[in-house]
Scaffold this motif. Structure first.
Motif: not given
Length: 235
Positions: A197-225
């Protein structure tokens, strides 16, 4: 069994599925399992079709829930006990929330009803779930070994598994694979035959975009870089 009169009530009560048609008496309605609000029998076909769609949706969710549980729990257990991997708990929370957000759209997903009556086959459900979860678990371990070969360097003061960049790689891999698994568990044939469904595809793309954006940041309190685009492509 279908009926509309008082004399049909005993048969409607004894039948596996008693159906009171439109305009049936109160006795027939009380004895029936299903009451039709519209004239004709086409509503029976529609009801059966809707019930099979609901069943397939519940089956797809069950397989996904078991598979992703095996994949997440076993993967992080092996990382923690075998490799002494100290993954940030906050990122596990983010993975869980993003998965839940995507799973909610399964309620409006496009599902094809089966052509035969459905019944719960727990052996089939657990077999699919264990197979999917085990394949992803094996893929996780192979990727972990490949990352060790790439990142392992001499004179290292911090274990490679507990550095911020490996945390980011593991987070991205877990977030992407866990949500992409939905498209596997919902299929009974070729992908083109069961479009999501369109809803499932949109939810998947939004969550993947958020995940990829998070990998470009340096979040000290989350211990990721932040990691390079090459590693994002590999994942």
């Amino acid at each position: 069994m279908t009926g509309d009169g008082t004399h049909d009530a005993p048969a409607l009560s004894r039948a596996n599925v008693g159906i009171a048609v439109e305009g049936a008496t109160d006795a027939a309605r009380g004895a029936a399992d299903i009451m039709l609000a519209e004239p004709g029998f086409s509503t029976i076909v529609h009801a059966i079709r809707v019930s099979r769609v609901i069943f397939q949706g519940m089956r797809n969710y069950s397989i996904y829930a078991y598979a992703v549980t095996i994949r997440i729990v076993m993967s992080f257990a092996i990382l923690a006990f075998t490799y002494k991997f100290d993954f940030p708990p906050f990122m596990i929370l983010i993975i869980a929330l993003s998965n839940d957000g995507t799973i909610m759209t399964l309620s409006v997903d496009r599902v094809l009803p089966s052509m035969t009556p459905d019944s719960w086959d727990l052996i089939e459900i657990f077999a699919f779930a264990i197979a999917y979860g085990s394949i992803l678990l094996l893929q996780r371990q192979v990727q972990c070994l490949a990352r060790d070969v790439e990142l392992n360097r001499p004179q290292r003061t911090t274990p490679v598994h507990n550095e911020p960049q490996p945390h980011t790689i593991v987070y991205l891999q877990a977030a992407i694979i866990s949500q992409a698994l939905i498209f596997v568990t919902r299929l009974h044939g070729f992908f083109s035959m069961e479009r999501p469904s369109v809803a499932l595809m949109c939810a998947f793309y939004i969550t993947q975009l958020i995940s990829i954006i998070a990998t470009y940041g340096d979040w000290g309190f989350t211990k990721i870089q932040a990691i390079s685009g090459g590693w994002i492509g590999i994942v």
